[in-house]
Design a protein around this motif. Sequence first.
Motif, short mmCIF file in Angstrom:
data_model
loop_
_atom_site.label_atom_id
_atom_site.label_comp_id
_atom_site.label_asym_id
_atom_site.label_seq_id
_atom_site.Cartn_x
_atom_site.Cartn_y
_atom_site.Cartn_z
N GLU A 78 0.48 -7.04 -22.63
CA GLU A 78 1.36 -6.61 -21.50
C GLU A 78 0.95 -5.12 -20.94
N ALA A 79 0.23 -4.28 -21.89
CA ALA A 79 -0.34 -3.21 -21.39
C ALA A 79 -1.19 -3.11 -20.50
N ALA A 80 -2.19 -4.13 -20.84
CA ALA A 80 -3.43 -4.51 -19.94
C ALA A 80 -2.98 -4.87 -18.61
N ALA A 81 -2.16 -5.96 -18.56
CA ALA A 81 -1.50 -6.58 -17.27
C ALA A 81 -0.87 -5.36 -16.72
N ALA A 82 -0.03 -4.64 -16.98
CA ALA A 82 0.59 -3.63 -16.42
C ALA A 82 -0.34 -2.66 -15.62
N ARG A 83 -1.61 -2.67 -16.36
CA ARG A 83 -2.70 -1.73 -15.51
C ARG A 83 -3.46 -2.44 -14.41
N GLY A 84 -3.11 -3.86 -14.60
CA GLY A 84 -4.16 -4.49 -13.77
C GLY A 84 -5.21 -4.84 -14.02
#
Length: 101
Positions: A78-84
């Motif tokens: 989820e953190a990686a997705a939030a960073r794009g």
Amino acid sequence: MLQNAFCRQNIGASRSDFELKRPEGGTAMTKVEEAIGMLRSLPPERGEGVAALLLKLAEDPGSFDYTPEEMERLDRSEAAAARGDFATDDQVRALWAKHGL
């Protein structure tokens, strides 16, 4: 722990919520019938594992809590997705090729 939301959301559904039409005929087929048919087509060792999971889920829907390791992986994802931070098309193609897809 976080409960599997999909399991929780689908417990109260009525049988009619899961009806489909059979492609070859006009009679209704429920998701339960479809799942049983698919389960019967699996190799025995895989079918037994899937059947055990289904029975456990039917007996206790809350039994599928995420493990701490799964929660950690989910948080990282989820953190990686939030960073794009997503895989490039080339990375996805390479992964598919590696696995013969």
